[in-house]
Motif scaffolding. Structure first.
Motif, PDB file in Angstrom:
ATOM      1  N   ARG A 260      41.732  -5.504  75.731  1.00 66.55           N
ATOM      2  CA  ARG A 260      40.183  -5.895  75.764  1.00 66.55           C
ATOM      3  C   ARG A 260      40.225  -7.453  75.082  1.00 66.55           C
ATOM      4  N   ARG A 261      39.667  -8.308  76.008  1.00 69.06           N
ATOM      5  CA  ARG A 261      39.666  -9.880  75.270  1.00 69.06           C
ATOM      6  C   ARG A 261      38.155 -10.280  75.572  1.00 69.06           C
ATOM      7  N   ILE A 262      37.700 -11.282  74.680  1.00 67.77           N
ATOM      8  CA  ILE A 262      36.479 -11.845  74.839  1.00 67.77           C
ATOM      9  C   ILE A 262      36.742 -13.265  74.618  1.00 67.77           C
ATOM     10  N   MET A 263      36.336 -14.090  75.577  1.00 69.68           N
ATOM     11  CA  MET A 263      36.315 -15.779  75.415  1.00 69.68           C
ATOM     12  C   MET A 263      35.340 -16.099  75.243  1.00 69.68           C
ATOM     13  N   ALA A 264      34.936 -17.014  74.179  1.00 65.66           N
ATOM     14  CA  ALA A 264      33.963 -17.600  73.838  1.00 65.66           C
ATOM     15  C   ALA A 264      33.833 -19.484  73.938  1.00 65.66           C
TER      16      ALA A 264
ATOM     17  N   ASP B 252      50.011  -9.522  76.230  1.00 68.92           N
ATOM     18  CA  ASP B 252      48.683  -9.666  76.791  1.00 68.92           C
ATOM     19  C   ASP B 252      48.210 -10.587  75.836  1.00 68.92           C
ATOM     20  N   SER B 253      48.517 -11.040  74.513  1.00 65.80           N
ATOM     21  CA  SER B 253      48.064 -11.837  73.459  1.00 65.80           C
ATOM     22  C   SER B 253      48.882 -13.352  73.989  1.00 65.80           C
TER      23      SER B 253
ATOM     24  N   THR C  27      37.172 -19.998  71.663  1.00 63.98           N
ATOM     25  CA  THR C  27      37.673 -18.944  70.779  1.00 63.98           C
ATOM     26  C   THR C  27      37.947 -17.678  71.614  1.00 63.98           C
ATOM     27  N   MET C  28      39.257 -17.148  71.453  1.00 64.57           N
ATOM     28  CA  MET C  28      39.578 -15.908  71.813  1.00 64.57           C
ATOM     29  C   MET C  28      39.432 -14.831  70.919  1.00 64.57           C
ATOM     30  N   TYR C  29      38.867 -13.587  71.204  1.00 63.20           N
ATOM     31  CA  TYR C  29      38.614 -12.387  70.380  1.00 63.20           C
ATOM     32  C   TYR C  29      39.410 -11.084  71.110  1.00 63.20           C
ATOM     33  N   LYS C  30      39.951 -10.476  70.265  1.00 64.03           N
ATOM     34  CA  LYS C  30      40.694  -9.386  70.833  1.00 64.03           C
ATOM     35  C   LYS C  30      39.910  -8.116  69.985  1.00 64.03           C
TER      36      LYS C  30
END
Length: 416
Positions: free
Chosen positions: A53-57, A15-16, A38-41
């Protein structure tokens, strides 16, 4: 003509390592070079549900965008299909295919609190959800039916509240113990009360408690004239044969002690024939329309027996008349009431339960439900017991006896 290229499938990616595809909900971005992604996991990688779960900013000088692959704002298509991105190497003309995941980027205004998702009402039933859909998208006919059903429901609730209020008022006035005692007295007879002959408990004479006309109407009694004459003309040999065949011991005993002449003899003979039909019916399982024809049973009596003491069932494509357990109890009650009229308000329970093919305990229950007084002969010496009648009898004595329900309730055997 365009230069040809070949596809190269890469290894299975985690996934990463997947490529990221972003889509902006408020339109296309003109200057994508000015966006800082920026990608947050999720930090909890041990949890199988949270580790992916991922958050894209995406930040710019004017506005920020946020997208995630979980929660109500995520795209469901990530779970339904797989996305791939092709990267073309212009020197080798090979296109590498990589796995990808899609993010829906939504603008976030600084200082504006995000609206939390409303919790789903878990108390709603399936009917409530259907009603909500009908209110929003239903036809006029469905909406009218829904409105009518809700009005009826309101009326039903009002009725239940009124009944509960009235019950509480009665309980407050009489008391709970008094009501329980009344219920116990009403249920003394149990299910047998539904199968007893019509009873006039306030009668001034024993013979008026269970009227003879309720057992045999004048028309039915008149139809038994010919059959009663044949019964009265039976010889001693024929009576002995009936005794040996069993099943009609009550009838034989009554015929042996019948009056010699007059209307009393005629009435006794007719009652004896009708009693024999009741006893024969009690020993049957399924009844046909030919029942009683060999004995010369009148048609009106045959119809009465089928209508009163049998239950219609559907079996193998046709209707059959059967004698159920409750109908046998009804036959026992009517036969006992008839015996009371035939023998000066006294009946032999021992002979009757043998003729009916039921247990003595069941016969006693029927007698008690009719309010009869049980009579059992006292014990005697050996030489006197041979001469004395040891059968159990029941007699109708006013006022009728009320037996205690709790003392008479049979205990169930425990299964080990």
């Amino acid at each position: 003509m365009a230069a040809p290229c070949s596809l190269v499938c890469c290894r299975e990616e985690s996934d990463s390592e997947k490529a990221v595809i972003v889509r902006f909900s408020n339109g296309s971005v003109k200057n994508e070079d000015k966006l800082d992604f920026t990608m947050y996991k999720n930090a909890d990688e041990s949890n199988p549900r949270k580790k992916s779960r991922r958050i894209m900013a995406a930040e710019s000088d004017r506005l920020c965008y946020v997208g995630n692959n979980f929660g109500p704002g995520s795209l469901k298509c990530n779970n339904l299909c797989k996305y791939y991105v092709g990267v073309l190497n212009r020197q080798s003309m090979q296109m590498e295919v990589h796995s990808a995941q899609l993010f829906n980027m939504q603008p976030v205004i600084p200082g504006d609190a995000t609206e939390t998702a409303k919790p789903r009402d878990t108390t709603q039933t399936y009917r409530d959800k259907v009603d909500s859909l009908i209110e929003a998208f239903g036809t006029n006919k469905q909406k009218r039916a829904l409105s009518s059903r809700r009005l009826n429901q309101v009326g039903s609730d009002t009725l239940h509240q009124a009944v509960a209020k009235a019950a509480n008022t009665v309980i407050d006035q009489k008391g709970l113990e008094a009501l329980q005692q009344e219920v116990a007295e009403t249920e003394v007879q149990g299910d047998l009360a539904l199968h007893l002959p019509p009873c006039n408990a306030g009668a001034d004479k024993p013979e008026n408690v269970y009227l003879f006309d309720d057992l045999l109407s004048p028309v039915e009694f008149g139809a038994l004239e010919q059959a009663g004459s044949k019964m009265a003309a039976l010889t001693s040999e024929e009576l002995k044969k009936m005794r040996d065949d069993a099943g009609c011991l009550c009838v034989v005993k009554h015929l042996e002690n019948m009056p010699t002449e007059g209307e009393a003899r005629d009435k006794a003979a007719r009652c004896a024939f009708y009693l024999s039909m009741l006893l024969k019916l009690a020993r049957q399982k399924s009844i046909t329309r030919k029942f009683g024809q060999e004995e010369g049973c009148p048609r009106i009596i045959q119809s009465k027996l089928l209508r009163t003491f049998t239950v219609e069932t559907f079996n193998n494509g046709r209707v059959q008349n059967i004698v159920s357990a409750s109908m046998r109890a009804k036959l026992a009650a009517y036969a006992l009431a008839l015996l009371l009229h035939m023998n000066r308000m006294t009946g032999d329970l021992t002979l009757l339960h043998r003729d009916l093919g039921i247990t003595e305990a069941r016969m006693i229950e029927v007698a008690k439900s009719m309010g009869l007084t049980l009579i059992k002969q006292a014990r005697a010496k050996a030489y006197e017991a041979e001469l004395r009648d040891t059968n159990r009898h029941a007699s109708l004595v006013l006022p009728l006896v009320k037996y205690d329900q709790f003392m008479e309730r049979r205990k169930r055997k425990k299964m080990h």
